[in-house]
Design a protein around this motif. Sequence first.
Motif, PDB file in Angstrom:
ATOM      1  N   LYS A  51       0.825  -1.215   0.000  1.00 36.95           N
ATOM      2  CA  LYS A  51       0.000   0.000   0.000  1.00 36.95           C
ATOM      3  C   LYS A  51       0.863   1.271   0.000  1.00 36.95           C
ATOM      4  O   LYS A  51       0.667   2.195   0.772  1.00 36.95           O
ATOM      5  N   GLN A  52       1.837   1.249  -0.924  1.00 32.39           N
ATOM      6  CA  GLN A  52       2.736   2.386  -1.122  1.00 32.39           C
ATOM      7  C   GLN A  52       2.873   2.620  -2.624  1.00 32.39           C
ATOM      8  O   GLN A  52       2.704   1.700  -3.418  1.00 32.39           O
ATOM      9  N   PRO A  53       3.223   3.840  -3.020  1.00 37.02           N
ATOM     10  CA  PRO A  53       3.383   4.122  -4.453  1.00 37.02           C
ATOM     11  C   PRO A  53       4.544   3.319  -5.067  1.00 37.02           C
ATOM     12  O   PRO A  53       5.613   3.202  -4.451  1.00 37.02           O
ATOM     13  N   PRO A  54       4.347   2.771  -6.262  1.00 36.67           N
ATOM     14  CA  PRO A  54       5.414   1.998  -6.909  1.00 36.67           C
ATOM     15  C   PRO A  54       6.754   2.743  -7.027  1.00 36.67           C
ATOM     16  O   PRO A  54       7.799   2.135  -6.775  1.00 36.67           O
ATOM     17  N   PRO A  55       6.781   4.048  -7.372  1.00 34.53           N
ATOM     18  CA  PRO A  55       8.086   4.718  -7.455  1.00 34.53           C
ATOM     19  C   PRO A  55       8.825   4.763  -6.109  1.00 34.53           C
ATOM     20  O   PRO A  55      10.055   4.674  -6.074  1.00 34.53           O
ATOM     21  N   GLN A  56       8.092   4.856  -5.025  1.00 39.12           N
ATOM     22  CA  GLN A  56       8.715   4.873  -3.692  1.00 39.12           C
ATOM     23  C   GLN A  56       9.343   3.503  -3.399  1.00 39.12           C
ATOM     24  O   GLN A  56      10.465   3.420  -2.898  1.00 39.12           O
ATOM     25  N   ILE A  57       8.631   2.456  -3.731  1.00 40.98           N
ATOM     26  CA  ILE A  57       9.153   1.103  -3.535  1.00 40.98           C
ATOM     27  C   ILE A  57      10.351   0.866  -4.456  1.00 40.98           C
ATOM     28  O   ILE A  57      11.359   0.292  -4.037  1.00 40.98           O
ATOM     29  N   ALA A  58      10.260   1.319  -5.697  1.00 38.65           N
ATOM     30  CA  ALA A  58      11.369   1.158  -6.645  1.00 38.65           C
ATOM     31  C   ALA A  58      12.634   1.834  -6.128  1.00 38.65           C
ATOM     32  O   ALA A  58      13.731   1.280  -6.246  1.00 38.65           O
ATOM     33  N   ALA A  59      12.494   2.994  -5.536  1.00 40.50           N
ATOM     34  CA  ALA A  59      13.666   3.701  -4.994  1.00 40.50           C
ATOM     35  C   ALA A  59      14.317   2.894  -3.877  1.00 40.50           C
ATOM     36  O   ALA A  59      15.552   2.793  -3.811  1.00 40.50           O
ATOM     37  N   ARG A  60      13.495   2.308  -3.007  1.00 41.71           N
ATOM     38  CA  ARG A  60      14.034   1.490  -1.904  1.00 41.71           C
ATOM     39  C   ARG A  60      14.718   0.236  -2.440  1.00 41.71           C
ATOM     40  O   ARG A  60      15.807  -0.130  -1.990  1.00 41.71           O
ATOM     41  N   ILE A  61      14.082  -0.409  -3.402  1.00 45.41           N
ATOM     42  CA  ILE A  61      14.662  -1.624  -3.975  1.00 45.41           C
ATOM     43  C   ILE A  61      15.976  -1.303  -4.690  1.00 45.41           C
ATOM     44  O   ILE A  61      16.951  -2.033  -4.565  1.00 45.41           O
ATOM     45  N   ALA A  62      16.021  -0.202  -5.416  1.00 41.99           N
ATOM     46  CA  ALA A  62      17.253   0.197  -6.116  1.00 41.99           C
ATOM     47  C   ALA A  62      18.391   0.396  -5.125  1.00 41.99           C
ATOM     48  O   ALA A  62      19.536   0.008  -5.396  1.00 41.99           O
TER      49      ALA A  62
END
Length: 91
Positions: A51-62
Amino acid sequence: MPSPWSTIIEELRGALNAAEPAAAHIAFEIPPDPAMGDIAVPCFQLARSLKQPPPQIAARIAEVIGAHPLVSRATAAGPYVNIVIDAAELE
């Protein structure tokens, strides 16, 4: 004997799972343009579960994947993470 790519994917999956257990079943894809990287991670499914925005998750994963020794570069690009594998690891 597993291919080098399957070994790399499992290594990256393990690193992701350690940082974010919800990412245990995240998909890895081949980017449509080789200039983007060797592997791409779409973050849409994970965004639904967290339940978080995909770009925010992508930044963490990167950030997590970028620290892995197999990775030369990991870049968040909107809802995707584009990963470049260290060429020396493929030999």
